[in-house]
Each structure stands twice: as C-alpha cells, then as structure tokens.
Motif scaffolding. Structure first.
Motif, PDB file in Angstrom:
ATOM      1  N   HIS A  76      50.605  44.024  48.810  1.00 39.25           N
ATOM      2  CA  HIS A  76      50.162  42.896  49.638  1.00 39.25           C
ATOM      3  C   HIS A  76      51.248  42.590  50.654  1.00 39.25           C
ATOM      4  CE1 HIS A  76      48.452  38.494  49.784  1.00 39.25           C
ATOM      5  NE2 HIS A  76      48.481  39.098  50.977  1.00 39.25           N
TER       6      HIS A  76
ATOM      7  N   ARG B 103      39.741  49.588  44.724  1.00 43.71           N
ATOM      8  CA  ARG B 103      40.236  48.221  44.619  1.00 43.71           C
ATOM      9  C   ARG B 103      40.217  47.568  45.997  1.00 43.71           C
ATOM     10  NH1 ARG B 103      42.994  51.282  40.917  1.00 43.71           N
ATOM     11  NH2 ARG B 103      43.231  50.375  38.828  1.00 43.71           N
TER      12      ARG B 103
ATOM     13  N   LEU C 142      41.485  43.842  47.951  1.00 44.53           N
ATOM     14  CA  LEU C 142      42.169  42.555  47.893  1.00 44.53           C
ATOM     15  C   LEU C 142      41.347  41.509  48.643  1.00 44.53           C
ATOM     16  CD1 LEU C 142      44.901  41.224  46.941  1.00 44.53           C
ATOM     17  CD2 LEU C 142      45.724  41.643  49.280  1.00 44.53           C
TER      18      LEU C 142
ATOM     19  N   TYR D 256      36.391  46.990  42.820  1.00 44.52           N
ATOM     20  CA  TYR D 256      37.222  46.241  41.889  1.00 44.52           C
ATOM     21  C   TYR D 256      38.054  45.212  42.656  1.00 44.52           C
ATOM     22  CZ  TYR D 256      35.846  49.786  38.539  1.00 44.52           C
ATOM     23  OH  TYR D 256      35.114  50.612  37.734  1.00 44.52           O
TER      24      TYR D 256
ATOM     25  N   ILE E 178      40.529  42.201  43.692  1.00 41.61           N
ATOM     26  CA  ILE E 178      41.793  41.611  43.259  1.00 41.61           C
ATOM     27  C   ILE E 178      41.960  40.308  44.034  1.00 41.61           C
ATOM     28  CG2 ILE E 178      44.296  41.882  43.111  1.00 41.61           C
ATOM     29  CD1 ILE E 178      43.801  44.946  43.435  1.00 41.61           C
TER      30      ILE E 178
ATOM     31  N   CYS F 171      38.381  35.947  36.290  1.00 39.22           N
ATOM     32  CA  CYS F 171      38.764  37.200  35.638  1.00 39.22           C
ATOM     33  C   CYS F 171      37.609  37.778  34.827  1.00 39.22           C
ATOM     34  CB  CYS F 171      39.973  36.974  34.740  1.00 39.22           C
ATOM     35  SG  CYS F 171      41.497  36.574  35.625  1.00 39.22           S
TER      36      CYS F 171
ATOM     37  N   CYS G 220      37.481  40.314  38.180  1.00 41.04           N
ATOM     38  CA  CYS G 220      38.433  40.209  39.288  1.00 41.04           C
ATOM     39  C   CYS G 220      39.851  40.153  38.728  1.00 41.04           C
ATOM     40  CB  CYS G 220      38.133  38.952  40.096  1.00 41.04           C
ATOM     41  SG  CYS G 220      38.994  38.843  41.673  1.00 41.04           S
ATOM     42  N   ASP G 221      40.703  41.096  39.124  1.00 43.15           N
ATOM     43  CA  ASP G 221      42.117  41.051  38.758  1.00 43.15           C
ATOM     44  C   ASP G 221      42.835  40.002  39.598  1.00 43.15           C
ATOM     45  OD1 ASP G 221      42.163  42.907  36.728  1.00 43.15           O
ATOM     46  OD2 ASP G 221      42.650  44.595  38.023  1.00 43.15           O
TER      47      ASP G 221
ATOM     48  N   GLN H 271      46.517  38.820  41.638  1.00 41.64           N
ATOM     49  CA  GLN H 271      47.794  39.209  42.238  1.00 41.64           C
ATOM     50  C   GLN H 271      48.575  37.953  42.573  1.00 41.64           C
ATOM     51  OE1 GLN H 271      48.161  39.095  46.254  1.00 41.64           O
ATOM     52  NE2 GLN H 271      50.264  38.755  45.528  1.00 41.64           N
TER      53      GLN H 271
ATOM     54  N   SER I 112      47.716  41.019  37.041  1.00 39.00           N
ATOM     55  CA  SER I 112      47.773  42.485  37.064  1.00 39.00           C
ATOM     56  C   SER I 112      48.740  43.023  38.103  1.00 39.00           C
ATOM     57  CB  SER I 112      46.380  43.059  37.342  1.00 39.00           C
ATOM     58  OG  SER I 112      45.483  42.746  36.300  1.00 39.00           O
ATOM     59  N   TYR I 113      48.953  42.280  39.191  1.00 41.29           N
ATOM     60  CA  TYR I 113      49.757  42.777  40.313  1.00 41.29           C
ATOM     61  C   TYR I 113      50.692  41.687  40.821  1.00 41.29           C
ATOM     62  CZ  TYR I 113      46.043  46.294  40.519  1.00 41.29           C
ATOM     63  OH  TYR I 113      45.136  47.290  40.207  1.00 41.29           O
TER      64      TYR I 113
ATOM     65  N   LYS J 269      50.343  46.612  37.358  1.00 34.39           N
ATOM     66  CA  LYS J 269      49.626  47.820  37.752  1.00 34.39           C
ATOM     67  C   LYS J 269      50.079  48.408  39.088  1.00 34.39           C
ATOM     68  CE  LYS J 269      45.311  46.614  35.329  1.00 34.39           C
ATOM     69  NZ  LYS J 269      43.865  46.339  35.516  1.00 34.39           N
TER      70      LYS J 269
END
Length: 252
Positions: free
Chosen positions: A28, A126, A128, A153, A155, A176, A180-181, A183, A211-212, A245
């Motif tokens: 990011h 993925r 964002l 996926y 994020i 989640c 949705c992960d 960050q 996750s990030y 991740k």
C-alpha cells in the motif's frame, strides 16, 4: 464463513527485527508520480523507493487512488505510470521490484470499472479497497459479497482510521466474515494519526485480525515517519510475534 479472523500465528520469542524486511513487500503506497495525492515528480518517486529499500523492503505493489470525485484513474493510466517508474528504477540500478495495483474507493465510479473488468489485481486476485472517512457506503456488505462471488479477494485498507468503526470489534468482524482481509498502516501503529488510532490498530493486530501491514506512503514526510517508526520497540515486537501475508504476495 469466508473470513479467517484468528489465523495469524504467533512466533516464538527471538531477536526482534531491526527493519521491515520480514514483510518483504509493501502493498500500500502512492509512488507513481502525478496521478493522485502521492509522489508529485519522478525524482520524488525515486527518493521514496530508495527510502523503502533502506527500510528493508525488497519490493512494492504500489496502489494509487481510484476515486471518481478526485482521482478517476483507470488501469491504462496506472499501468503507464508504473512502466515509467519501473524504467527509472532500472536506470538508477536499484534492486527493487515494483508492480502496480490500486486503492479502489467503494463508490459508483469504481463499481462501473469493476463491471467493465478494468481492475489491476494484486497476485491471487486480491484487490485493495477503501471507504469514505465520513461514513461507510450503505451497500458495503453487498459490494464485498459481489466481489467475492466474482472470485476476487478484497483487502480493506486502514480500517483503524475509520472513526465510525473505532472500538467496534463486531463491525470489523462482520467485514472479515464476508471474506475481506484487513490491512493496517505502519504509520497508524507509530501514532502518526493520533494515539487513539494507534491503540485501535494495535488491538486489531493483537487480536489476530490483520493480514497485511502497509506504509501508505505518499511523500517524504511519511518516509521520515516510517524511519522513526523503527525506533518503536512495540512495533518491532509485533513484527516478531505475528505473521503477515505481505511476504507471500510475489510468491503466488
């Protein structure tokens, strides 16, 4: 249930890292010059890249804003800017892998791009996404669900910075659960946006929900703040104790 809220593994006690190299990849940032509120010139972009290398990152997936009202970017604009910066990195002889995706605001403009398939994915499809800082979109759950149905996926960028979710574990868990992960910004953990955001960001990490980690770097002031973040022992301990991740993004 799509989410995997508590899958982060806690590492055994060992010597804490001294930089962000354990993350390997920043996912990011706003490095492409002149297309959003990030780097303004190619020279500034290169200075930020040099800074990321010094911080321990070996690569980045940079994520310029895609936002209908302010930054109506698309895949062609972002890809062209990324190529220009990649060429400059090679000319400078910098050992740094740069790819591009985007930070997609959940608005009507991005909804149209998604329908057209004009999406720059991170590895593994993925994507964002970010929300308004004033209020979540009323159809947020449906938008996340539709992305997941299409095999994407999502994020969620910096959930710790949305005041309407502050302190609400149930709201974040629901996001989640939809697949949705999360960050979190390193700068949030360092207190750059205030103590309450720092506390909430650490709570999310320590709950195993994140996750990030990302720099969300826009300019030189952010770079200096990230350098200062390495002086925070609590941040280094989080890097030691929890697995993120980031390091797997370029391995897929």
């Amino acid at each position: 249930m799509f989410g995997n809220l508590f899958s982060r593994t806690q590492k055994k006690d060992e010597i804490p890292p001294q930089d962000f190299s354990v993350l390997n990849t920043d996912m990011h940032s706003h490095l492409i010059p002149g297309i959003d509120d990030g780097a303004k010139t190619l020279e500034e972009s290169l200075e930020l890249v040099r800074g990321l290398i010094k911080l321990g990152f070996s690569g980045a997936i940079t994520t310029p804003h895609v936002m209908g009202d302010y930054y109506p970017n698309n895949g062609a604009i972002i890809s062209s800017g990324c190529i220009t910066l990649q060429e400059a990195i090679r000319r400078e002889g910098l050992n740094f892998r740069l790819e591009a995706s985007a930070e997609y605001n959940i608005d009507s403009y991005t909804a149209e791009l998604f329908e057209q398939g004009d999406i720059l994915f991170m590895p593994g499809k993925r994507i964002l996404v970010e929300l308004s800082f004033f209020a979540p979109p009323p159809d947020l759950e449906n938008r996340i669900f539709q992305l997941r149905i299409k095999g994407y996926y999502p994020i969620l960028a910096h959930p710790e910075r949305y005041s309407y979710y502050m302190g609400s574990r149930s709201d974040i868990e629901r996001i989640c659960d939809l697949g949705c992960d999360l960050q979190v910004n390193i700068l949030s953990l360092a207190g750059y946006y205030g103590n309450s955001i720092a506390k909430w960001a650490k709570t999310l990490v320590e709950a195993g929900m994140v996750s990030y980690l990302g720099t969300d770097m826009h300019h030189i002031r952010h770079l200096k703040a990230l350098e200062d973040a390495l002086k925070h022992k609590d941040i280094l301990r989080l890097l030691q104790r929890y697995s993120f991740k980031n390091k797997d993004l370029f391995n897929e």
